[in-house]
Design a protein around this motif. Structure first.
Motif, PDB file in Angstrom:
ATOM      1  N   VAL A   1       0.663  -1.160   0.100  1.00 58.41           N
ATOM      2  CA  VAL A   1       0.046   0.018   0.071  1.00 58.41           C
ATOM      3  C   VAL A   1       0.909   1.282   0.091  1.00 58.41           C
ATOM      4  O   VAL A   1       0.575   2.040  -0.768  1.00 58.41           O
ATOM      5  N   LEU A   2       1.886   1.304   1.091  1.00 59.17           N
ATOM      6  CA  LEU A   2       2.880   2.476   1.111  1.00 59.17           C
ATOM      7  C   LEU A   2       3.601   2.693  -0.172  1.00 59.17           C
ATOM      8  O   LEU A   2       3.731   3.578  -0.487  1.00 59.17           O
TER       9      LEU A   2
ATOM     10  N   VAL B   1      -4.163   6.521   3.471  1.00 59.05           N
ATOM     11  CA  VAL B   1      -2.939   7.025   3.866  1.00 59.05           C
ATOM     12  C   VAL B   1      -2.545   8.442   3.762  1.00 59.05           C
ATOM     13  O   VAL B   1      -2.810   8.724   2.407  1.00 59.05           O
TER      14      VAL B   1
ATOM     15  N   MET C   1       4.300  14.393  -7.937  1.00 58.47           N
ATOM     16  CA  MET C   1       3.663  15.612  -7.344  1.00 58.47           C
ATOM     17  C   MET C   1       4.829  16.683  -7.768  1.00 58.47           C
ATOM     18  O   MET C   1       6.112  16.296  -8.015  1.00 58.47           O
TER      19      MET C   1
ATOM     20  N   SER D   1      -4.163   8.937  -0.047  1.00 59.66           N
ATOM     21  CA  SER D   1      -4.620   7.727  -0.777  1.00 59.66           C
ATOM     22  C   SER D   1      -5.510   7.042  -0.239  1.00 59.66           C
ATOM     23  O   SER D   1      -5.556   6.801   1.240  1.00 59.66           O
TER      24      SER D   1
ATOM     25  N   VAL E   1      -0.177  14.126  -0.701  1.00 59.27           N
ATOM     26  CA  VAL E   1      -1.018  13.234  -1.388  1.00 59.27           C
ATOM     27  C   VAL E   1      -1.775  12.403  -0.269  1.00 59.27           C
ATOM     28  O   VAL E   1      -1.529  12.113   0.736  1.00 59.27           O
TER      29      VAL E   1
ATOM     30  N   TYR F   1       2.913   7.222  -6.388  1.00 60.63           N
ATOM     31  CA  TYR F   1       1.904   8.327  -7.019  1.00 60.63           C
ATOM     32  C   TYR F   1       2.596  10.042  -6.422  1.00 60.63           C
ATOM     33  O   TYR F   1       2.505  10.745  -7.087  1.00 60.63           O
ATOM     34  N   ALA F   2       3.057   9.692  -5.216  1.00 61.50           N
ATOM     35  CA  ALA F   2       3.842  11.105  -4.641  1.00 61.50           C
ATOM     36  C   ALA F   2       4.876  11.556  -5.331  1.00 61.50           C
ATOM     37  O   ALA F   2       4.871  12.623  -5.549  1.00 61.50           O
TER      38      ALA F   2
ATOM     39  N   ARG G   1      -6.937   8.566  -5.568  1.00 59.52           N
ATOM     40  CA  ARG G   1      -5.744   9.806  -5.257  1.00 59.52           C
ATOM     41  C   ARG G   1      -6.236  11.108  -5.067  1.00 59.52           C
ATOM     42  O   ARG G   1      -7.015  11.393  -6.046  1.00 59.52           O
TER      43      ARG G   1
ATOM     44  N   HIS H   1       1.112   4.114  -2.758  1.00 58.77           N
ATOM     45  CA  HIS H   1       0.945   5.678  -2.331  1.00 58.77           C
ATOM     46  C   HIS H   1       2.281   6.333  -2.724  1.00 58.77           C
ATOM     47  O   HIS H   1       2.366   7.494  -3.283  1.00 58.77           O
TER      48      HIS H   1
END
Lengths: 156, 340
Positions: free
Chosen positions: A125-126, B317, A136, B267, B265, A132-133, B258, A129
Motif C-alpha cells: 500500500v505504501l 494513507v 507531485m 490515498s 497526497v 504516486y507521490a 488519489r 502511495h
C-alpha cells in the motif's frame, strides 16, 4: 476474451510476466469465469509449493551405475530376474519427482480448502502511495526513492 | 570610463542577489535538470522506530535517465533503481528480484502541471530567499508554508544555476523533522554522457513485470474493475480528487483513489471482501471509525487507517492527523448511496 485465448496466457499472468493489456484482459475474463479462475489458482499453488521444496540431490555413484547398466544391456539380453527388476525400477529422479508431485498435490488440496481470503500488505500500500507521490510538482524524489522498492512483497 | 563599465557590473550583481519569483523556482524544480551529473547524498528519515540514514549514489543524464544506488549502513548495495526514462527497474539483491515497469511520468495524470501548480499556490504560501551553500553550490531557499492548519511545511535548497534540489527538509504536523535529504557531493558532467543502466544481478534473479499505474476517471475505473469507487464526501480543505488506479491481484481488483492539495497526497484504497490488510511488524492500535472498528499506524509516509464497512476493506494513507483521517473515513458513503 474466450477461454481458449485466455488459457495459454494464464502461466504468464500467474508469474506477472504478461503485458499490461493482457493482464487487464485476463483479469476481466477471470472475474466471470470459474473454470479459468480455478485453473489459475491451481497453477499458482503448484508453482509456489514446488519452488519451496528442496532441490533433489543426485545419489552417489549414479553415473557409474547407469554406465554399467548400459554396458550390460548392449552386450546381452537381460536375465529373467534383471527384466523383472527393471519393470519395477524407476528411472533416476522419477521417484523423487513422484514424491514431489504427490506432496505438491496434497499441499494444493489443503491450500484449496483454506483459500478464500487474501492479504494486502501495508508495504504494498505504501509503495503504491509513494509512487504516486513521485508525480507531485514539489516531490522530494530522493527521499521517496530511498524509501521505495524494498517494501514490495508482491507485484502490485 | 570606469563608471560605464562598473555600473552595469554592479547592476548585474545586484539583480543576481535578488531572489527569483517563487513560481519560477517551483517550475524549475519540477522539470529535469538540463545537465548530466553524478552525486552522493544522504537521506535521513525520522520514524516511530527511530532515525534511519541511507547513502545514495546517483548518476543522472537528461532528459530522464538515472541510476540510483541505495546503500546500507555497511556500504553494501541495498537497492538499485535504473531508468532510461521509459522503463524503470528496481533490483532488490536480498530478494533476488528485479521489478520492471514504466518510469514515473506525471504527464499521464488527469490534472495538468499548471493546474497542479495552481492548486499548490492556493494551499501553500511559497517564498524564496538566499540559502546556504550545499555541496559547494549556491542555492535559493524555497519554503512552502501551508495556508491552513492541518498541513506541514517543506523547505528546499535549490541550485541557483540548474534548479537541482540539493537539500530538502520535510516537517511533521508537530513541526518535528520527518526527513532530511542532503547532497554531499555533486559533479556536473558533460551533456550526452550515458548512465550505466546495467544491473549486476547474479544468476537466479528473476524479473517481475510491474503493472503501470493508471490515472483513471471514476467511470473508467468502474468499467475496468466492475467496482464503484466510494469517494469521501468530506476532504480536508484544499484536497481534491485527481485520479484512480486499478490494481489487479489475480482475479480481484483494488481501487487506489488519489487526492492531493498540490503538495501532499491522500490515498484511499478500496479492497474487495475478505482481503485483509497485513501490518507486518509495525506498531498499531485499535481505533473507532464511525460505528466500525479500525486499525491505525504511523509510518514515514504518514498516518495509515484501515477499517471495514459494507463488506469492503478500506485503507487511508496520508500526512494528516488521525482525527482528520477518521473524519474522511466516516464520510465515505455506503455502497447503495454511491450507486445513486
Amino acid at each position: 476474451m474466450k477461454c481458449e485465448t485466455v488459457r495459454p496466457l494464464l502461466a504468464a499472468y500467474a508469474d506477472g510476466e504478461a503485458s499490461s493489456a493482457e493482464m487487464r484482459a485476463v483479469g476481466r475474463h477471470l472475474e466471470g469465469c470459474g473454470p479459468c479462475s480455478l485453473e489459475l489458482r491451481w497453477m499458482a499453488a503448484v508453482s509456489g509449493r514446488l519452488s519451496s521444496l528442496p532441490e533433489p540431490s543426485m545419489p552417489a555413484g549414479l553415473t557409474e551405475k547407469l554406465l554399467n547398466l548400459a554396458r550390460r544391456r548392449s552386450g546381452s539380453e537381460p536375465s529373467f530376474w534383471e527384466a523383472l527388476r527393471s519393470t519395477w525400477r524407476m528411472p533416476a529422479g522419477a521417484g523423487m519427482a513422484s514424491a514431489m508431485a504427490l506432496g505438491a498435490g496434497f499441499l494444493v488440496f489443503t491450500r484449496f480448502l483454506s483459500a478464500g481470503s487474501e492479504e494486502l500488505s501495508l508495504n504494498e500500500v505504501l509503495s503504491a502511495h509513494g509512487r504516486y507521490a513521485l508525480t507531485m510538482p514539489a516531490a522530494d524524489r530522493e527521499t521517496l526513492y530511498a524509501g521505495l522498492g524494498a517494501e514490495e512483497e508482491d507485484d502490485l | 570610463m570606469i563608471f560605464k563599465t562598473l555600473l552595469p557590473a554592479l547592476a548585474t550583481a545586484a539583480l543576481a542577489a535578488f531572489p527569483p519569483a517563487a513560481q519560477d523556482v517551483l517550475r524549475q524544480i519540477r522539470t529535469s535538470p538540463p545537465q548530466a551529473y553524478s552525486a552522493e547524498l544522504t537521506v535521513t528519515r525520522h520514524g516511530a522506530a527511530g532515525t534511519v540514514s541511507k547513502r545514495v549514489r546517483l548518476d543522472f543524464s537528461p532528459p530522464s535517465s538515472y541510476r540510483r544506488e541505495i546503500l546500507a549502513a555497511d556500504g553494501s548495495l541495498e537497492r538499485l533503481i535504473v531508468s532510461d526514462g521509459k522503463t524503470e527497474r528496481f533490483y532488490d539483491p536480498s530478494r533476488k528480484i528485479i521489478r520492471e515497469g514504466e518510469a514515473v511520468d506525471p504527464l499521464y495524470k488527469r490534472l495538468g502541471p499548471d493546474e497542479e501548480l495552481e492548486r499548490l499556490e492556493e494551499n501553500y504560501e511559497a517564498s524564496v530567499a538566499s540559502g546556504a551553500d550545499v555541496a559547494g553550490r549556491s542555492t535559493w531557499l524555497l519554503e512552502l508554508r501551508p495556508r491552513a492548519e492541518g498541513r506541514a511545511r517543506r523547505r528546499f535548497w535549490v541550485d541557483r544555476k540548474n534548479g537541482l534540489v540539493l537539500r530538502s527538509e520535510n516537517f511533521r504536523l508537530d513541526e518535528a523533522l520527518a526527513s532530511v535529504m542532503r547532497f554531499d557531493r555533486l559533479t556536473l558532467g558533460k551533456s550526452g554522457a550515458a548512465v550505466n543502466l546495467a544491473i549486476p544481478a547474479p544468476p537466479g534473479v528473476r524479473t517481475i513485470k510491474r503493472l503501470e499505474p493508471d490515472y483513471l476517471a471514476l467511470e473508467e475505473a468502474r468499467s475496468i474493475s466492475g467496482m464503484e469507487a466510494r469517494i469521501p464526501s468530506w476532504l480536508p480543505p484544499g484536497y481534491a480528487f485527481e485520479s484512480i488506479d486499478v490494481i489487479q491481484r489475480g482475479r480481484k481488483a483494488v481501487l487506489h483513489s488519489r487526492f492531493s492539495d498540490g503538495v501532499e497526497v491522500l490515498s484511499l484504497f478500496q479492497c474487495p471482501p475478505r482481503m485483509r490488510l497485513g501490518f507486518g511488524g509495525r506498531l498499531r492500535r485499535r481505533v473507532k471509525v464511525g460505528s466500525a472498528r479500525g486499525t491505525a499506524a504511523w509510518t514515514e509516509e504518514g498516518s495509515v487507517l484501515g477499517w471495514s464497512a459494507g463488506g469492503q476493506r478500506f485503507i487511508l494513507v496520508g500526512p494528516l492527523s488521525d482525527e482528520t483521517l477518521r473524519r474522511v473515513a466516516a464520510s465515505i458513503p455506503r455502497a447503495q448511496d454511491s450507486a445513486r
